[in-house]
Write a protein that holds these residues in place. Structure first.
Motif, PDB file in Angstrom:
ATOM      1  N   THR A  65      34.240  34.939  37.854  1.00  0.00           N
ATOM      2  CA  THR A  65      33.459  35.007  36.614  1.00  0.00           C
ATOM      3  C   THR A  65      32.102  34.310  36.804  1.00  0.00           C
ATOM      4  N   LYS A  94      41.554  36.098  31.660  1.00  0.00           N
ATOM      5  CA  LYS A  94      40.964  36.654  30.435  1.00  0.00           C
ATOM      6  C   LYS A  94      39.447  36.572  30.466  1.00  0.00           C
ATOM      7  N   TRP A  96      37.586  36.932  32.947  1.00  0.00           N
ATOM      8  CA  TRP A  96      37.022  37.862  33.942  1.00  0.00           C
ATOM      9  C   TRP A  96      36.931  39.265  33.358  1.00  0.00           C
ATOM     10  N   LYS A  97      35.701  39.764  33.236  1.00  0.00           N
ATOM     11  CA  LYS A  97      35.508  41.061  32.581  1.00  0.00           C
ATOM     12  C   LYS A  97      35.325  42.195  33.595  1.00  0.00           C
TER      13      LYS A  97
END
Ligand SMILES: NC(=O)C1=CN([C@@H]2O[C@H](COP(=O)(O)OP(=O)(O)OC[C@H]3O[C@@H](n4cnc5c(N)ncnc54)[C@H](O)[C@@H]3O)[C@@H](O)[C@H]2O)[C@@H](O)CC1
Ligand SMILES: Nc1ncnc2c1ncn2[C@@H]1O[C@H](COP(=O)(O)OP(=O)(O)O)[C@@H](O)[C@H]1O
Ligand SMILES: [K+]
Length: 499
Positions: A65, A94, A96-97
């Motif tokens: 991230t 969570k 990390w998109k």
């Protein structure tokens, strides 16, 4: 600097959390430290994070991230399904998109850097199946590898390879090093080791009371001997080295030269009659004294000014050497037992250990290499074959009642009181005939100056390693004493001692 087992590190983690640092905050700091190291290694190229299913993988997600936020092209491969992540690791995932690739080896591609976040302190069984294939693929990929906390597959406390292990270019660990960062084979898999501050206060160490330390000058600075301005040679002690017979006198002379260069005020080689000619012809600053067997040795040791003694190099294996050792133990000078002095007790180690314990002398050091160690402590090694080097040496110190120094690229020194150090500064070209003889003499020279035995062993090992670097490749044992002045000069500079 303290070294923490993985169990002690968990305790540090718990104490820090109990003192108010949220666990996830520690993970955020850890991931950021990994991102910093990754930026240095990867340049602008693509980065692949190989994440496992525990908190080591959580660190990997935080790093991913952070690196993506810094503009890097990052992808993540995850060993398990995303929904099987728990706790802080699930929270980190969570955040990390980006993409999460399934555990498919072809997805590795050709990144500029692989971040190895598969397993850290939680590795608790041999690696098989998918993780094994992943580790093998990482090693075969050719990209530099940055390991999070530990190279995956390395046991943090023992340094052992649990089936297969990542070979890292660099490893970022947190708060303090673990034994595996120093012990072989772990150290070889780590590459460079960075220790990152993740917000755990040193105060937690007061509770943990670690007993293992890296053997570096900061650890023993307080015990380092410095000659007094108003001193004289007798104030620097008198070391005696027992010579073998005419066919093997060189080892004692190497040892004696090491003792003199390490700072003993006087050094004498105690020589059997037949070797007097050979010893006197080859020694100058080192003195030579005739010694007639154990009875003559006992007579010489009644002079209490002879305060440190080395027996073993070239001494010969058998009853005569055993008698010399028992004589020295009874006379109670500070004592280094090396080489043949140890092998002479291979068949009756209990006799040696009892004699050591009976003296009540705490300044006794045994300096075996692996072969001598196995001979002397075979009973113990057979019972616990899977122990790490650190655990073996600690147990040997407890069993023998002496300081035990087990040589090698990761020399461990342990005391019966539980303290232990690991050295990581010895270059491989130190493995040359006679180099151990010089080491035993150097330690004898430090003991002569009144340095307590555990410190003398640690200082001797560290200076020996530095002397190896100073002399460089091509080194032979004779070089070691001659480069000690340069090593000492650097130590004086480092400690701010005038000269
Ligand atoms: N202790 C601390 O203070 C901190 C720990 N952090 C990270 O947390 C890590 C430890 O996390 P965990 O305790 O979750 O452990 P790991 O993430 O190292 O691995 C644990 C997981 O792997 C599984 N596992 C173990 N051996 C296996 C094998 N051979 N094959 C397949 N699966 C295996 C376990 O069952 C468990 O699910 C550290 O190494 C470090 O990276 C950081 O987040 C910072 C703070
Ligand atoms: N691979 C290595 N890397 C660094 N140092 C080593 C390595 N192998 C051995 N040594 C060091 O070399 C020395 C050899 O001592 P020893 O085995 O007693 O030899 P000798 O009996 O010939 O003097 C020890 O200090 C040991 O720690
Ligand atoms: K790892």
């Amino acid at each position: 600097m303290e070294i923490l087992t993985t169990g002690e590190m968990e305790q540090a983690d718990r104490l820090a959390i109990a003192a108010g640092a949220p666990g996830f905050a520690l993970m955020l700091h850890a991931g950021q430290a990994v991102a910093d190291a990754a930026t240095d290694l990867a340049g602008q190229g693509p980065i692949l994070v190989a994440a496992g299913c525990g908190n080591n993988g959580g660190d990997g997600f935080v790093a991913a991230t952070e690196l993506a936020a810094r503009g890097h092209d990052v992808s993540v491969i995850l060993l398990c399904g995303r929904d099987s992540l728990k706790g802080d690791a699930a929270l980190a995932a969570k955040g990390w998109k980006g993409r999460v690739l399934p555990c498919d080896l072809s997805a590795l591609g050709s990144p500029a850097l692989i971040i190895d976040a598969l397993f850290g302190a939680g590795l608790n069984r041999p690696v098989t199946g998918d993780p094994q294939a992943m580790i093998e693929a990482i090693n075969a990929n050719g990209a530099p590898v940055l390991s999070v906390d530990l190279p995956s597959g390395i046991n943090g406390t023992t340094g052992a390879i649990m089936g297969v292990a990542v070979r890292a270019t660099e490893t970022v660990t947190f708060f303090r090093k673990k034994p595996a960062h120093l012990l072989l084979p772990g150290r070889i898999h780590c590459g460079r080791v960075r220790v990152a501050d993740i917000g755990i206060s040193d105060v937690v160490l007061d509770k943990i009371r670690p007993a293992t330390f890296e053997n570096i000058p900061d650890y023993w600075q307080g015990a380092f001997p410095v000659p007094r301005i108003d001193g004289h040679k007798y104030a620097r002690g008198h070391a005696v080295i027992v010579s073998g017979d005419l066919t093997s006198t060189g080892a004692a002379r190497l040892s004696a030269r090491g003792a003199l260069r390490a700072g003993a005020g006087l050094v004498s080689v105690l020589s059997p009659d037949d070797a007097l000619g050979a010893n006197t012809a080859s020694l100058t600053a080192v003195m030579v004294r005739r010694m007639n067997g154990a009875a003559g040795f006992a007579e010489i040791l009644t002079d209490r000014r002879l305060n440190a003694c080395v027996i073993g190099p070239g001494a010969g294996v058998g009853e005569e050497t055993r008698a010399l050792v028992l004589t020295a133990l009874a006379a109670k000078p500070a004592l280094v037992l090396d080489a043949d002095a140890l092998t002479s007790f291979a068949d009756l180690p209990a006799r040696l250990f009892e004699a050591i314990k009976e003296t009540g002398n705490t300044d006794i050091i045994l300096t075996p290499h692996e072969g001598e160690f196995r001979r002397l402590f075979s009973e113990m090694s057979n019972k616990h074959p899977l122990r790490s080097k650190l655990e073996r040496v600690r147990a040997a110190a407890g069993r023998s009642g002496a300081i035990v120094l087990l040589k090698g690229p990761d020399t461990v020194v342990a005391s019966p009181d539980g303290r232990a150090t690991i050295a990581a500064n010895a270059p491989p070209w130190l493995a040359t005939a006679g180099s151990g003889d010089v080491l035993s003499g150097m330690i004898g020279g430090l003991l002569a100056q009144g340095v307590p035995a555990f410190d003398a062993a640690c200082i001797g090992v560290w200076m020996h390693g530095e002397a190896g670097h100073e002399a460089g490749p091509g080194l032979i044992a004779e070089d070691l004493p001659e480069v000690l002045p340069a090593v000492l000069r650097r130590l004086y500079d480092r400690f701010g001692i005038d000269y």
